[in-house]
Design a protein around this motif. Structure first.
Motif, mmCIF file in Angstrom:
data_model
loop_
_atom_site.group_PDB
_atom_site.id
_atom_site.type_symbol
_atom_site.label_atom_id
_atom_site.label_comp_id
_atom_site.label_asym_id
_atom_site.label_seq_id
_atom_site.Cartn_x
_atom_site.Cartn_y
_atom_site.Cartn_z
ATOM 1 N N ILE A 1 0.847 -1.188 0.000
ATOM 2 C CA ILE A 1 0.000 0.000 0.000
ATOM 3 C C ILE A 1 0.885 1.242 0.000
ATOM 4 C CG2 ILE A 1 -1.763 1.299 1.262
ATOM 5 C CD1 ILE A 1 -2.628 -1.350 2.516
ATOM 6 N N ILE A 2 0.580 2.180 -0.901
ATOM 7 C CA ILE A 2 1.329 3.440 -0.977
ATOM 8 C C ILE A 2 0.377 4.593 -0.708
ATOM 9 C CG2 ILE A 2 2.651 4.999 -2.465
ATOM 10 C CD1 ILE A 2 3.583 2.584 -4.031
ATOM 11 N N ARG A 3 0.791 5.498 0.156
ATOM 12 C CA ARG A 3 0.022 6.720 0.383
ATOM 13 C C ARG A 3 0.976 7.867 0.674
ATOM 14 N NH1 ARG A 3 -0.841 8.245 5.677
ATOM 15 N NH2 ARG A 3 -0.251 6.737 7.291
ATOM 16 N N ILE A 4 0.460 9.065 0.549
ATOM 17 C CA ILE A 4 1.250 10.258 0.786
ATOM 18 C C ILE A 4 0.898 10.808 2.159
ATOM 19 C CG2 ILE A 4 1.854 12.563 -0.033
ATOM 20 C CD1 ILE A 4 2.635 10.318 -1.948
ATOM 21 N N SER A 5 1.911 11.021 2.984
ATOM 22 C CA SER A 5 1.696 11.616 4.304
ATOM 23 C C SER A 5 1.988 13.108 4.209
ATOM 24 C CB SER A 5 2.602 10.969 5.353
ATOM 25 O OG SER A 5 2.536 11.690 6.568
ATOM 26 N N ALA A 6 0.919 13.903 4.312
ATOM 27 C CA ALA A 6 1.102 15.346 4.255
ATOM 28 C C ALA A 6 1.841 15.845 5.493
ATOM 29 C CB ALA A 6 -0.260 16.025 4.139
ATOM 30 N N LYS A 7 1.559 15.236 6.632
ATOM 31 C CA LYS A 7 2.174 15.678 7.881
ATOM 32 C C LYS A 7 3.674 15.434 7.876
ATOM 33 C CE LYS A 7 1.449 15.417 12.876
ATOM 34 N NZ LYS A 7 0.614 14.827 13.950
ATOM 35 N N GLU A 8 4.101 14.263 7.346
ATOM 36 C CA GLU A 8 5.524 13.926 7.324
ATOM 37 C C GLU A 8 6.195 14.315 6.015
ATOM 38 O OE1 GLU A 8 6.545 10.100 9.416
ATOM 39 O OE2 GLU A 8 4.414 9.735 9.119
ATOM 40 N N GLN A 9 5.381 14.824 5.057
ATOM 41 C CA GLN A 9 5.924 15.198 3.748
ATOM 42 C C GLN A 9 6.706 14.032 3.153
ATOM 43 O OE1 GLN A 9 5.681 18.717 2.191
ATOM 44 N NE2 GLN A 9 3.897 18.316 3.447
ATOM 45 N N ALA A 10 6.077 12.864 3.142
ATOM 46 C CA ALA A 10 6.779 11.653 2.732
ATOM 47 C C ALA A 10 5.843 10.684 2.018
ATOM 48 C CB ALA A 10 7.389 10.964 3.950
ATOM 49 N N VAL A 11 6.465 9.728 1.327
ATOM 50 C CA VAL A 11 5.741 8.619 0.708
ATOM 51 C C VAL A 11 5.788 7.452 1.694
ATOM 52 C CG1 VAL A 11 5.588 7.075 -1.271
ATOM 53 C CG2 VAL A 11 6.489 9.399 -1.571
ATOM 54 N N LEU A 12 4.638 6.992 2.133
ATOM 55 C CA LEU A 12 4.579 5.877 3.073
ATOM 56 C C LEU A 12 4.262 4.593 2.316
ATOM 57 C CD1 LEU A 12 2.568 7.411 6.058
ATOM 58 C CD2 LEU A 12 5.012 7.530 5.570
ATOM 59 N N VAL A 13 5.104 3.599 2.467
ATOM 60 C CA VAL A 13 4.908 2.306 1.813
ATOM 61 C C VAL A 13 4.740 1.247 2.902
ATOM 62 C CG1 VAL A 13 5.792 0.640 0.148
ATOM 63 C CG2 VAL A 13 6.400 3.070 -0.075
ATOM 64 N N THR A 14 3.564 0.654 2.953
ATOM 65 C CA THR A 14 3.282 -0.389 3.939
ATOM 66 C C THR A 14 3.317 -1.747 3.253
ATOM 67 O OG1 THR A 14 1.862 1.121 5.183
ATOM 68 C CG2 THR A 14 1.623 -1.226 5.646
ATOM 69 N N LEU A 15 4.093 -2.662 3.827
ATOM 70 C CA LEU A 15 4.290 -3.977 3.224
ATOM 71 C C LEU A 15 3.851 -5.078 4.174
ATOM 72 C CD1 LEU A 15 7.942 -3.481 1.895
ATOM 73 C CD2 LEU A 15 5.817 -3.154 0.615
ATOM 74 N N PRO A 16 3.295 -6.167 3.620
ATOM 75 C CA PRO A 16 3.040 -7.341 4.466
ATOM 76 C C PRO A 16 4.366 -7.937 4.925
ATOM 77 C CG PRO A 16 1.842 -7.457 2.380
ATOM 78 C CD PRO A 16 2.835 -6.346 2.251
ATOM 79 N N LYS A 17 4.334 -8.690 5.977
ATOM 80 C CA LYS A 17 5.536 -9.334 6.472
ATOM 81 C C LYS A 17 6.087 -10.279 5.409
ATOM 82 C CE LYS A 17 7.281 -11.828 10.516
ATOM 83 N NZ LYS A 17 6.911 -12.476 11.801
ATOM 84 N N ASN A 18 7.400 -10.240 5.197
ATOM 85 C CA ASN A 18 8.107 -11.095 4.232
ATOM 86 C C ASN A 18 7.777 -10.760 2.776
ATOM 87 O OD1 ASN A 18 9.316 -12.586 6.355
ATOM 88 N ND2 ASN A 18 7.488 -13.874 6.516
ATOM 89 N N PRO B 1 8.484 -9.452 -0.753
ATOM 90 C CA PRO B 1 9.770 -9.263 -1.447
ATOM 91 C C PRO B 1 10.070 -7.791 -1.719
ATOM 92 C CG PRO B 1 8.511 -11.045 -2.438
ATOM 93 C CD PRO B 1 7.587 -10.356 -1.487
ATOM 94 N N HIS B 2 11.247 -7.352 -1.321
ATOM 95 C CA HIS B 2 11.607 -5.952 -1.473
ATOM 96 C C HIS B 2 11.690 -5.554 -2.946
ATOM 97 C CE1 HIS B 2 12.928 -2.178 0.197
ATOM 98 N NE2 HIS B 2 13.985 -2.151 -0.578
ATOM 99 N N THR B 3 12.109 -6.468 -3.793
ATOM 100 C CA THR B 3 12.195 -6.159 -5.230
ATOM 101 C C THR B 3 10.814 -5.885 -5.814
ATOM 102 O OG1 THR B 3 12.157 -8.547 -5.680
ATOM 103 C CG2 THR B 3 14.313 -7.452 -5.606
ATOM 104 N N GLN B 4 9.806 -6.635 -5.361
ATOM 105 C CA GLN B 4 8.434 -6.401 -5.828
ATOM 106 C C GLN B 4 7.899 -5.060 -5.316
ATOM 107 O OE1 GLN B 4 5.579 -9.580 -5.407
ATOM 108 N NE2 GLN B 4 7.137 -11.166 -5.704
ATOM 109 N N ALA B 5 8.272 -4.717 -4.086
ATOM 110 C CA ALA B 5 7.849 -3.438 -3.523
ATOM 111 C C ALA B 5 8.435 -2.277 -4.320
ATOM 112 C CB ALA B 5 8.269 -3.344 -2.061
ATOM 113 N N LEU B 6 9.717 -2.373 -4.683
ATOM 114 C CA LEU B 6 10.359 -1.322 -5.481
ATOM 115 C C LEU B 6 9.726 -1.217 -6.857
ATOM 116 C CD1 LEU B 6 14.127 -1.820 -4.568
ATOM 117 C CD2 LEU B 6 12.687 0.143 -4.007
#
Length: 225
Positions: A22-39, A41-46
């Motif tokens: 899940i990807i969302r934009i945090s206005a408060k942190e001025q950042a891209v938040l990426v939430t991943l299930p446990k385990n 694959p980091h390559t798939q997330a990228l």
């Protein structure tokens, strides 16, 4: 874990409850938040992150254009635009007068005084609007809390306690109407079942319009300060 995404930062989070990336934009942190299930694959997330590059860039650009609580800025309060004006020699903190939101005192405290005023104003306005809708359908929340949240506009607990973001006082009426209907519907359906959405649609005709507005402008509203 942080990683740069252009001028912004990426915050990677692992959640045992997440079932997908899940990807969302945090206005408060001025950042891209990426939430991943446990385990996950980091390559798939990228790969997923790069696939959403246009969506991310568009929303980050909107955050850069976000208005601030500064002298001369315009903000919408309960569907009317007001100009933030500084009145250093007057007393009263902050108040609405004609088409201005006047703020007294030292200019270094202006943004904080505007925010405090809006929180108090939102408490009154949102309480009136939720009471009006609740009365018409015979629903009775046990309590209403007005808070500053970074990831949601409202919530409803199993005890009937409803929370709404104070920033909604700057949103259009149809957005407030929809979100109030959403949380009131949770008093009968503590889920997002078909029955829940049918009830939401019975309480408000603004669901599609409000959801579209929130997708396009929600992050900007959360970033205003």
């Amino acid at each position: 874990m942080l990683q740069g995404y252009g001028a912004a930062k990426i915050i990677w989070r692992i959640s045992t409850k997440a079932k997908r990336c899940i990807i969302r934009i945090s206005a408060k942190e001025q950042a891209v938040l990426v939430t991943l299930p446990k385990n996950f694959p980091h390559t798939q997330a990228l790969a997923f992150l790069h696939k959403q590059a246009h969506w991310i860039t568009t929303r980050l650009e909107k955050l850069v254009q976000t208005p601030r609580f500064t002298i001369g800025s315009k903000i919408s309060i309960q569907d009317k635009d007001y100009l933030i004006c500084h009145a250093p020699d007057r007393k009263g903190g902050a108040w609405l007068e004609n088409e201005c939101l006047f703020v007294s005192g030292d200019p270094s405290f202006l943004a904080r005084r505007v925010e405090n005023f809006l929180k108090q104003y939102a408490t009154k306005v949102l309480a009136e609007e939720i009471h009006q809708m609740a009365q018409t359908v015979g629903l009775h929340p046990t309590r209403l809390d007005i808070r500053d949240t970074s990831s949601r506009w409202g919530s409803c607990s199993s005890s009937g306690r409803i929370m709404l973001s104070w920033r909604l006082v700057m949103a259009p009426f149809f957005v407030r109407h929809y979100l109030i209907a959403h949380e009131l519907s949770h008093l009968q359906h503590m889920n997002h079942s078909l029955q829940f959405w049918k009830m939401v649609d019975r309480l408000t005709p603004h669901r599609q319009q409000a959801e579209s507005w929130l997708r396009h402008f929600g992050a900007i509203l959360q970033a205003v300060r």
